[in-house]
Design a protein around this motif. Structure first.
Motif, PDB file in Angstrom:
ATOM      1  N   PHE A 200      43.809  40.888  50.149  1.00  0.00           N
ATOM      2  CA  PHE A 200      45.041  40.112  50.338  1.00  0.00           C
ATOM      3  C   PHE A 200      44.959  39.202  51.572  1.00  0.00           C
ATOM      4  CE2 PHE A 200      47.568  43.414  47.765  1.00  0.00           C
ATOM      5  CZ  PHE A 200      47.557  42.610  46.633  1.00  0.00           C
ATOM      6  N   SER A 201      43.949  39.421  52.417  1.00  0.00           N
ATOM      7  CA  SER A 201      43.824  38.523  53.569  1.00  0.00           C
ATOM      8  C   SER A 201      43.276  37.160  53.143  1.00  0.00           C
ATOM      9  CB  SER A 201      42.927  39.146  54.659  1.00  0.00           C
ATOM     10  OG  SER A 201      41.561  39.138  54.266  1.00  0.00           O
ATOM     11  N   ILE A 202      42.710  37.065  51.927  1.00  0.00           N
ATOM     12  CA  ILE A 202      42.233  35.727  51.521  1.00  0.00           C
ATOM     13  C   ILE A 202      42.751  35.225  50.177  1.00  0.00           C
ATOM     14  CG2 ILE A 202      40.100  35.655  52.909  1.00  0.00           C
ATOM     15  CD1 ILE A 202      38.553  36.311  50.408  1.00  0.00           C
ATOM     16  N   VAL A 203      43.164  36.103  49.275  1.00  0.00           N
ATOM     17  CA  VAL A 203      43.535  35.608  47.936  1.00  0.00           C
ATOM     18  C   VAL A 203      45.015  35.230  47.873  1.00  0.00           C
ATOM     19  CG1 VAL A 203      41.767  37.073  46.884  1.00  0.00           C
ATOM     20  CG2 VAL A 203      44.148  37.864  46.928  1.00  0.00           C
ATOM     21  N   GLU A 204      45.338  34.328  46.961  1.00  0.00           N
ATOM     22  CA  GLU A 204      46.759  33.981  46.752  1.00  0.00           C
ATOM     23  C   GLU A 204      47.330  34.691  45.531  1.00  0.00           C
ATOM     24  OE1 GLU A 204      44.663  31.005  46.362  1.00  0.00           O
ATOM     25  OE2 GLU A 204      44.485  30.915  48.549  1.00  0.00           O
ATOM     26  N   HIS A 205      46.443  35.063  44.620  1.00  0.00           N
ATOM     27  CA  HIS A 205      46.856  35.761  43.405  1.00  0.00           C
ATOM     28  C   HIS A 205      45.928  36.951  43.209  1.00  0.00           C
ATOM     29  CE1 HIS A 205      48.826  31.953  42.522  1.00  0.00           C
ATOM     30  NE2 HIS A 205      49.611  32.645  41.711  1.00  0.00           N
ATOM     31  N   ALA A 206      46.402  37.936  42.455  1.00  0.00           N
ATOM     32  CA  ALA A 206      45.509  39.057  42.136  1.00  0.00           C
ATOM     33  C   ALA A 206      45.895  39.650  40.792  1.00  0.00           C
ATOM     34  CB  ALA A 206      45.583  40.133  43.222  1.00  0.00           C
ATOM     35  N   ILE A 207      44.918  40.324  40.185  1.00  0.00           N
ATOM     36  CA  ILE A 207      45.223  41.151  39.026  1.00  0.00           C
ATOM     37  C   ILE A 207      44.769  42.576  39.352  1.00  0.00           C
ATOM     38  CG2 ILE A 207      44.976  39.246  37.378  1.00  0.00           C
ATOM     39  CD1 ILE A 207      42.356  40.545  36.428  1.00  0.00           C
ATOM     40  N   VAL A 208      45.440  43.522  38.745  1.00  0.00           N
ATOM     41  CA  VAL A 208      45.076  44.924  38.941  1.00  0.00           C
ATOM     42  C   VAL A 208      44.584  45.462  37.606  1.00  0.00           C
ATOM     43  CG1 VAL A 208      45.887  47.219  39.617  1.00  0.00           C
ATOM     44  CG2 VAL A 208      46.859  45.180  40.705  1.00  0.00           C
ATOM     45  N   LEU A 209      43.384  46.040  37.616  1.00  0.00           N
ATOM     46  CA  LEU A 209      42.813  46.603  36.392  1.00  0.00           C
ATOM     47  C   LEU A 209      42.923  48.119  36.399  1.00  0.00           C
ATOM     48  CD1 LEU A 209      39.452  44.643  35.896  1.00  0.00           C
ATOM     49  CD2 LEU A 209      41.766  44.027  35.181  1.00  0.00           C
ATOM     50  N   GLU A 210      43.165  48.647  35.214  1.00  0.00           N
ATOM     51  CA  GLU A 210      43.090  50.101  35.012  1.00  0.00           C
ATOM     52  C   GLU A 210      42.379  50.321  33.702  1.00  0.00           C
ATOM     53  OE1 GLU A 210      46.883  52.220  34.987  1.00  0.00           O
ATOM     54  OE2 GLU A 210      47.111  51.723  37.111  1.00  0.00           O
ATOM     55  N   THR A 211      41.312  51.105  33.731  1.00  0.00           N
ATOM     56  CA  THR A 211      40.493  51.388  32.540  1.00  0.00           C
ATOM     57  C   THR A 211      40.354  50.183  31.600  1.00  0.00           C
ATOM     58  OG1 THR A 211      42.411  52.399  31.454  1.00  0.00           O
ATOM     59  CG2 THR A 211      40.900  53.886  32.552  1.00  0.00           C
ATOM     60  N   GLY A 212      39.874  49.100  32.195  1.00  0.00           N
ATOM     61  CA  GLY A 212      39.504  47.934  31.386  1.00  0.00           C
ATOM     62  C   GLY A 212      40.639  47.060  30.917  1.00  0.00           C
ATOM     63  N   ARG A 213      41.843  47.289  31.464  1.00  0.00           N
ATOM     64  CA  ARG A 213      42.997  46.451  31.087  1.00  0.00           C
ATOM     65  C   ARG A 213      43.690  45.947  32.337  1.00  0.00           C
ATOM     66  NH1 ARG A 213      43.160  50.091  26.906  1.00  0.00           N
ATOM     67  NH2 ARG A 213      43.119  49.022  24.893  1.00  0.00           N
ATOM     68  N   GLY A 214      44.230  44.732  32.251  1.00  0.00           N
ATOM     69  CA  GLY A 214      45.047  44.219  33.339  1.00  0.00           C
ATOM     70  C   GLY A 214      46.420  44.858  33.254  1.00  0.00           C
ATOM     71  N   VAL A 215      46.840  45.548  34.313  1.00  0.00           N
ATOM     72  CA  VAL A 215      48.155  46.208  34.266  1.00  0.00           C
ATOM     73  C   VAL A 215      49.180  45.485  35.130  1.00  0.00           C
ATOM     74  CG1 VAL A 215      47.362  48.498  33.584  1.00  0.00           C
ATOM     75  CG2 VAL A 215      47.402  47.910  36.006  1.00  0.00           C
ATOM     76  N   LEU A 216      48.733  44.704  36.079  1.00  0.00           N
ATOM     77  CA  LEU A 216      49.631  43.920  36.931  1.00  0.00           C
ATOM     78  C   LEU A 216      48.927  42.620  37.281  1.00  0.00           C
ATOM     79  CD1 LEU A 216      50.899  46.455  39.637  1.00  0.00           C
ATOM     80  CD2 LEU A 216      52.338  45.291  37.956  1.00  0.00           C
ATOM     81  N   ALA A 217      49.717  41.566  37.454  1.00  0.00           N
ATOM     82  CA  ALA A 217      49.136  40.299  37.906  1.00  0.00           C
ATOM     83  C   ALA A 217      50.235  39.501  38.569  1.00  0.00           C
ATOM     84  CB  ALA A 217      48.577  39.520  36.721  1.00  0.00           C
ATOM     85  N   GLY A 218      49.885  38.719  39.562  1.00  0.00           N
ATOM     86  CA  GLY A 218      50.904  37.877  40.170  1.00  0.00           C
ATOM     87  C   GLY A 218      50.476  37.345  41.513  1.00  0.00           C
TER      88      GLY A 218
END
Ligand code: ATP
Length: 236
Positions: A200-218
């Motif tokens: 988070f010190s460098i990115v403006e966006h992120a996605i969170v993966l759980e067992t091969g799926r995106g569960v959060l993004a923003g």
């Protein structure tokens, strides 16, 4: 137009599908983080972009469909991949490792100028330019791997856990160097990290993966405000 877009990307090792439909967009000059626990599929997502694993779905780079290309073809288009474990060549000098990053470039004067520039930016590497890469510390090897990627003058850099195995202060130094390189080059990045504070010190966006799926993004700030993210990745 996005620099990179993944649409419903799947990936498999043999018959075992480990990514089940990943969506991701990187805007020009943007940096996107991929967060998630061990085995969530972060590394495989980068490998999918680089053509190192069997994939499905669509991968679009700079308006061009690149799924199915070989790793060397992907690299030639301007995607530099810094793998987990760095991949520096231990028996070559620091300088030769850096020059390998530039092997496709024809502008030899600019290559020499860039080399000096990176050695100014990473003085520990500059001081050890004629030493074998094997003799570098973990943090220095990570800097070397990143510097080598930038020597190719890429449009997009894929960084796989730059903080892995580094002491906290060293990892912070590596991230400061990445920020500086990004500021001056304006290129786009995808950063895989387990350490969300650093990501988070460098990115403006992120996605969170759980067992091969995106569960959060923003957007970064939105994700950092979520209880689930704070508890799982930011120490509560
Ligand atoms: P880590 O942070 O531990 O590197 P990750 O989120 O990067 O984890 P991946 O390395 O992408 O996760 O792994 C995703 C899944 O794919 C895991 O279940 C892992 O066991 C499996 N996997 C990874 N590499 C291979 C391989 N070469 N062959 C078979 N399965 C693999």
């Amino acid at each position: 137009m996005s620099v990179l877009e993944l649409k419903n990307v799947t990936a498999a090792y043999g018959n075992a599908e480990v990514l089940h439909g990943i969506n991701l967009k990187v805007e020009p000059g943007g940096a996107v983080g991929i967060l998630g626990a061990n085995g969530a599929g972060k590394t495989t997502t980068l490998r999918a972009v680089s053509g190192m694993v069997k994939t499905g779905g669509e991968i679009i780079f700079d308006g061009r469909k690149i799924r199915g290309l070989r790793p060397d073809q992907v690299a030639a288009l301007g995607i530099a991949h810094v793998p987990q474990g760095r991949g520096t060549l231990a028996r070559l000098s620091v300088k030769d490792n850096m020059l390998i990053g530039a092997y496709r470039r024809k502008d030899s004067r600019a290559v020499t100028a860039d080399l000096e520039h990176y050695f100014d930016l990473f003085p520990q590497l500059g001081a050890r330019r004629n030493n074998l890469a094997a003799a570098l510390s973990g943090g220095e090897q990570q800097m070397l791997a990143i510097g080598r990627a930038f020597m190719s003058k890429p449009k997009l850099v894929l960084l796989d856990e730059p903080s892995l195995g580094l002491a906290p202060g060293t990892a912070k130094g590596v991230y400061e160097a990445i920020s500086e390189l990004r500021r001056e080059s304006g290129l786009s990045m995808v950063v895989v990290e387990q350490n969300a504070v650093l990501a988070f010190s460098i990115v403006e966006h992120a996605i969170v993966l759980e067992t091969g799926r995106g569960v959060l993004a923003g957007p970064r700030d939105e994700l950092m405000g979520m209880d689930a993210i704070r508890e799982a990745y930011l120490g509560g």
